[in-house]
Design a protein around this motif. Sequence first.
Motif, PDB file in Angstrom:
ATOM      1  N   TYR A 204       0.834  -1.207   0.000  1.00  0.00           N
ATOM      2  CA  TYR A 204       0.000   0.000   0.000  1.00  0.00           C
ATOM      3  C   TYR A 204       0.867   1.254   0.000  1.00  0.00           C
ATOM      4  O   TYR A 204       0.601   2.225  -0.725  1.00  0.00           O
ATOM      5  N   LYS A 205       1.942   1.222   0.825  1.00  0.00           N
ATOM      6  CA  LYS A 205       2.823   2.388   0.905  1.00  0.00           C
ATOM      7  C   LYS A 205       3.617   2.586  -0.381  1.00  0.00           C
ATOM      8  O   LYS A 205       3.839   3.706  -0.827  1.00  0.00           O
ATOM      9  N   SER A 206       4.099   1.481  -0.959  1.00  0.00           N
ATOM     10  CA  SER A 206       4.948   1.588  -2.143  1.00  0.00           C
ATOM     11  C   SER A 206       4.144   1.748  -3.426  1.00  0.00           C
ATOM     12  O   SER A 206       4.672   2.203  -4.441  1.00  0.00           O
ATOM     13  N   GLY A 207       2.868   1.352  -3.384  1.00  0.00           N
ATOM     14  CA  GLY A 207       2.052   1.431  -4.587  1.00  0.00           C
ATOM     15  C   GLY A 207       2.321   0.314  -5.569  1.00  0.00           C
ATOM     16  O   GLY A 207       1.874   0.366  -6.716  1.00  0.00           O
ATOM     17  N   SER A 208       3.043  -0.731  -5.127  1.00  0.00           N
ATOM     18  CA  SER A 208       3.369  -1.842  -6.012  1.00  0.00           C
ATOM     19  C   SER A 208       3.180  -3.151  -5.258  1.00  0.00           C
ATOM     20  O   SER A 208       3.661  -3.308  -4.133  1.00  0.00           O
ATOM     21  N   TYR A 209       2.498  -4.095  -5.893  1.00  0.00           N
ATOM     22  CA  TYR A 209       2.292  -5.392  -5.269  1.00  0.00           C
ATOM     23  C   TYR A 209       3.578  -6.214  -5.224  1.00  0.00           C
ATOM     24  O   TYR A 209       3.779  -7.027  -4.332  1.00  0.00           O
ATOM     25  N   LEU A 210       4.437  -6.020  -6.195  1.00  0.00           N
ATOM     26  CA  LEU A 210       5.624  -6.861  -6.324  1.00  0.00           C
ATOM     27  C   LEU A 210       6.862  -6.286  -5.636  1.00  0.00           C
ATOM     28  O   LEU A 210       7.789  -7.031  -5.332  1.00  0.00           O
ATOM     29  N   ALA A 211       6.892  -4.967  -5.410  1.00  0.00           N
ATOM     30  CA  ALA A 211       8.112  -4.331  -4.909  1.00  0.00           C
ATOM     31  C   ALA A 211       8.613  -4.939  -3.596  1.00  0.00           C
ATOM     32  O   ALA A 211       9.798  -5.297  -3.498  1.00  0.00           O
ATOM     33  N   PRO A 212       7.780  -5.099  -2.543  1.00  0.00           N
ATOM     34  CA  PRO A 212       8.292  -5.675  -1.285  1.00  0.00           C
ATOM     35  C   PRO A 212       8.802  -7.102  -1.453  1.00  0.00           C
ATOM     36  O   PRO A 212       9.836  -7.473  -0.887  1.00  0.00           O
ATOM     37  N   MET A 213       8.079  -7.900  -2.247  1.00  0.00           N
ATOM     38  CA  MET A 213       8.483  -9.286  -2.435  1.00  0.00           C
ATOM     39  C   MET A 213       9.776  -9.373  -3.240  1.00  0.00           C
ATOM     40  O   MET A 213      10.666 -10.175  -2.931  1.00  0.00           O
ATOM     41  N   LEU A 214       9.898  -8.539  -4.283  1.00  0.00           N
ATOM     42  CA  LEU A 214      11.116  -8.554  -5.098  1.00  0.00           C
ATOM     43  C   LEU A 214      12.325  -8.105  -4.279  1.00  0.00           C
ATOM     44  O   LEU A 214      13.430  -8.638  -4.431  1.00  0.00           O
ATOM     45  N   LYS A 215      12.116  -7.118  -3.409  1.00  0.00           N
ATOM     46  CA  LYS A 215      13.211  -6.676  -2.538  1.00  0.00           C
ATOM     47  C   LYS A 215      13.642  -7.794  -1.599  1.00  0.00           C
ATOM     48  O   LYS A 215      14.844  -8.053  -1.415  1.00  0.00           O
ATOM     49  N   HIS A 216      12.654  -8.482  -1.016  1.00  0.00           N
ATOM     50  CA  HIS A 216      12.957  -9.588  -0.117  1.00  0.00           C
ATOM     51  C   HIS A 216      13.641 -10.722  -0.873  1.00  0.00           C
ATOM     52  O   HIS A 216      14.605 -11.328  -0.370  1.00  0.00           O
ATOM     53  N   LEU A 217      13.166 -11.001  -2.081  1.00  0.00           N
ATOM     54  CA  LEU A 217      13.773 -12.054  -2.901  1.00  0.00           C
ATOM     55  C   LEU A 217      15.219 -11.700  -3.234  1.00  0.00           C
ATOM     56  O   LEU A 217      16.098 -12.564  -3.233  1.00  0.00           O
ATOM     57  N   GLY A 218      15.465 -10.432  -3.502  1.00  0.00           N
ATOM     58  CA  GLY A 218      16.823  -9.992  -3.789  1.00  0.00           C
ATOM     59  C   GLY A 218      17.742 -10.193  -2.591  1.00  0.00           C
ATOM     60  O   GLY A 218      18.897 -10.613  -2.745  1.00  0.00           O
ATOM     61  N   ILE A 219      17.223  -9.893  -1.390  1.00  0.00           N
ATOM     62  CA  ILE A 219      18.015 -10.096  -0.173  1.00  0.00           C
ATOM     63  C   ILE A 219      18.328 -11.579   0.025  1.00  0.00           C
ATOM     64  O   ILE A 219      19.451 -11.957   0.389  1.00  0.00           O
ATOM     65  N   LEU A 220      17.343 -12.439  -0.248  1.00  0.00           N
ATOM     66  CA  LEU A 220      17.576 -13.877  -0.119  1.00  0.00           C
ATOM     67  C   LEU A 220      18.626 -14.357  -1.122  1.00  0.00           C
ATOM     68  O   LEU A 220      19.459 -15.214  -0.785  1.00  0.00           O
ATOM     69  N   ILE A 221      18.597 -13.815  -2.326  1.00  0.00           N
ATOM     70  CA  ILE A 221      19.591 -14.212  -3.335  1.00  0.00           C
ATOM     71  C   ILE A 221      20.992 -13.799  -2.882  1.00  0.00           C
ATOM     72  O   ILE A 221      21.951 -14.569  -3.011  1.00  0.00           O
ATOM     73  N   VAL A 222      21.106 -12.582  -2.351  1.00  0.00           N
ATOM     74  CA  VAL A 222      22.400 -12.134  -1.814  1.00  0.00           C
ATOM     75  C   VAL A 222      22.814 -13.048  -0.658  1.00  0.00           C
ATOM     76  O   VAL A 222      23.994 -13.432  -0.536  1.00  0.00           O
ATOM     77  N   GLY A 223      21.860 -13.415   0.201  1.00  0.00           N
ATOM     78  CA  GLY A 223      22.153 -14.309   1.317  1.00  0.00           C
ATOM     79  C   GLY A 223      22.631 -15.674   0.856  1.00  0.00           C
ATOM     80  O   GLY A 223      23.577 -16.238   1.420  1.00  0.00           O
ATOM     81  N   ILE A 224      21.976 -16.217  -0.175  1.00  0.00           N
ATOM     82  CA  ILE A 224      22.388 -17.517  -0.710  1.00  0.00           C
ATOM     83  C   ILE A 224      23.792 -17.426  -1.298  1.00  0.00           C
ATOM     84  O   ILE A 224      24.612 -18.339  -1.126  1.00  0.00           O
ATOM     85  N   PHE A 225      24.084 -16.327  -1.987  1.00  0.00           N
ATOM     86  CA  PHE A 225      25.428 -16.138  -2.537  1.00  0.00           C
ATOM     87  C   PHE A 225      26.464 -16.119  -1.410  1.00  0.00           C
ATOM     88  O   PHE A 225      27.512 -16.775  -1.497  1.00  0.00           O
ATOM     89  N   CYS A 226      26.180 -15.366  -0.343  1.00  0.00           N
ATOM     90  CA  CYS A 226      27.104 -15.299   0.803  1.00  0.00           C
ATOM     91  C   CYS A 226      27.235 -16.675   1.461  1.00  0.00           C
ATOM     92  O   CYS A 226      28.322 -17.053   1.925  1.00  0.00           O
ATOM     93  N   MET A 227      26.149 -17.431   1.493  1.00  0.00           N
ATOM     94  CA  MET A 227      26.181 -18.755   2.085  1.00  0.00           C
ATOM     95  C   MET A 227      27.068 -19.700   1.277  1.00  0.00           C
ATOM     96  O   MET A 227      27.859 -20.461   1.839  1.00  0.00           O
ATOM     97  N   VAL A 228      26.950 -19.642  -0.051  1.00  0.00           N
ATOM     98  CA  VAL A 228      27.772 -20.494  -0.921  1.00  0.00           C
ATOM     99  C   VAL A 228      29.249 -20.140  -0.767  1.00  0.00           C
ATOM    100  O   VAL A 228      30.117 -21.019  -0.715  1.00  0.00           O
ATOM    101  N   VAL A 229      29.537 -18.831  -0.682  1.00  0.00           N
ATOM    102  CA  VAL A 229      30.927 -18.406  -0.472  1.00  0.00           C
ATOM    103  C   VAL A 229      31.433 -18.934   0.867  1.00  0.00           C
ATOM    104  O   VAL A 229      32.554 -19.462   0.965  1.00  0.00           O
ATOM    105  N   THR A 230      30.617 -18.837   1.904  1.00  0.00           N
ATOM    106  CA  THR A 230      31.020 -19.262   3.241  1.00  0.00           C
ATOM    107  C   THR A 230      31.260 -20.759   3.312  1.00  0.00           C
ATOM    108  O   THR A 230      32.236 -21.221   3.928  1.00  0.00           O
ATOM    109  N   LEU A 231      30.387 -21.553   2.702  1.00  0.00           N
ATOM    110  CA  LEU A 231      30.536 -23.006   2.801  1.00  0.00           C
ATOM    111  C   LEU A 231      31.768 -23.508   2.060  1.00  0.00           C
ATOM    112  O   LEU A 231      32.217 -24.640   2.289  1.00  0.00           O
TER     113      LEU A 231
END
Length: 425
Positions: A40-67
Amino acid sequence: MINKTLGNIFKGDKVVWMVFFFLCLISVVEVFSASSSLTYKSGSYLAPMLKHLGILIVGIFCMVVTLNIKCRYFKIVTPVLLIVSFGMLVWVLLFGSSTNDANRWISILGIQFQPSEIAKGAMVLATAQILSAMQTPKGADKHAIQYILIVGAFLIFPILLENFSTAVLLCAVILMMMIIGRVPASQIGKLLGVVMLMAVFFFSAIMMLGEDRQPKNTNLQMTEEVAKEQDKENNSPRIFHRFDTWKSRINKFLKSKEVAPEDIDLDKDAQVAHANIAIASSNGIGKGPGNSVERDFLSQAFSDFIYAIIIEETGIIGAAFVAFLYITLLFRTGRIANRCENNFPAFLAMGLALLLVSQAMFNMAVAVGLAPVTGQPLPLVSKGGTSSIINCIYVGVILSISRSAKKKKTDDGNTNDMKLATSNI
């Protein structure tokens, strides 16, 4: 060729990988469903989910580097992490950004994060190293607990001043690590006695010095301007400025009783009330993913209270499945630790698993009304920023240990796993 490439990426324990991906899948679906206020605040249905998905992708990348880092190298970063963590904790107390009347955030190059998230990992890492270095045939050396308490004084106390629940959870994890690390029972008993006395004193101080004031803004993520304005009105010394919030939460939890639906004050108890409505309206079977109603009324539905939304949408089965994933992570990590020939990777893996699972269980307890309201998100599921990335790194460390830590040999001279890692911790 494809299988070899995937094998090079998804190294480590496959069960831990499965648990991680199930939690990420649940996270994407439920954060998308629970982020109606953000859309409602952003005016986009996908924006919050895409941002969260992007954070998860960065997290997975950091996880692969760490392992892919051999676990013996984690020892090297311990002193650096301890110094950096302590410096950031002091910095956030003095100059940090305020959220809900608490200075918890640091902003560097536009990236906002909580130093306590890094300090938790540093504390677990230091504890694992102390316990492993001071092991004897009869258990941990009697001086080990002293070194752990010294490190804890520099890291846990600054966290306690602004984030009581995080400090308590971290203390519980360190205590469990000391039990696993065979610290003498007499020392643990004395420590628990001192902790109980301090808890009574601290509780008394909160109840005497704090004022039970209803917050003017029911949204936990208040703006910095609102938080500063409330700080000015409270007129309490800086060191006691969190006592009001803690007393209010304690009173709400202790005085909770059966209340008729028509008597519930949705202005004063909005989060607890809407979380209860979400759970009750699931009717045990759930409304189906994406069909939550309370997400539009429940503050922090995408973070602190996402478990209530999971119950509302997926019912008892979905709630039990999420809890089962965390329990599986803990027991699987215990199996990984049991296979390690050396103590350090075993203690480190168990410490990080306990850190993730204890926070998850506490978040669930808050959502269903078994614990007072705090700001603890559901690890790897709640919408988050750097905390999600750091949790992914924790899982990466566990996977690294499962992959590279030297394994115990069986009676026939073979290792417990398919192959023996060449690293010697």
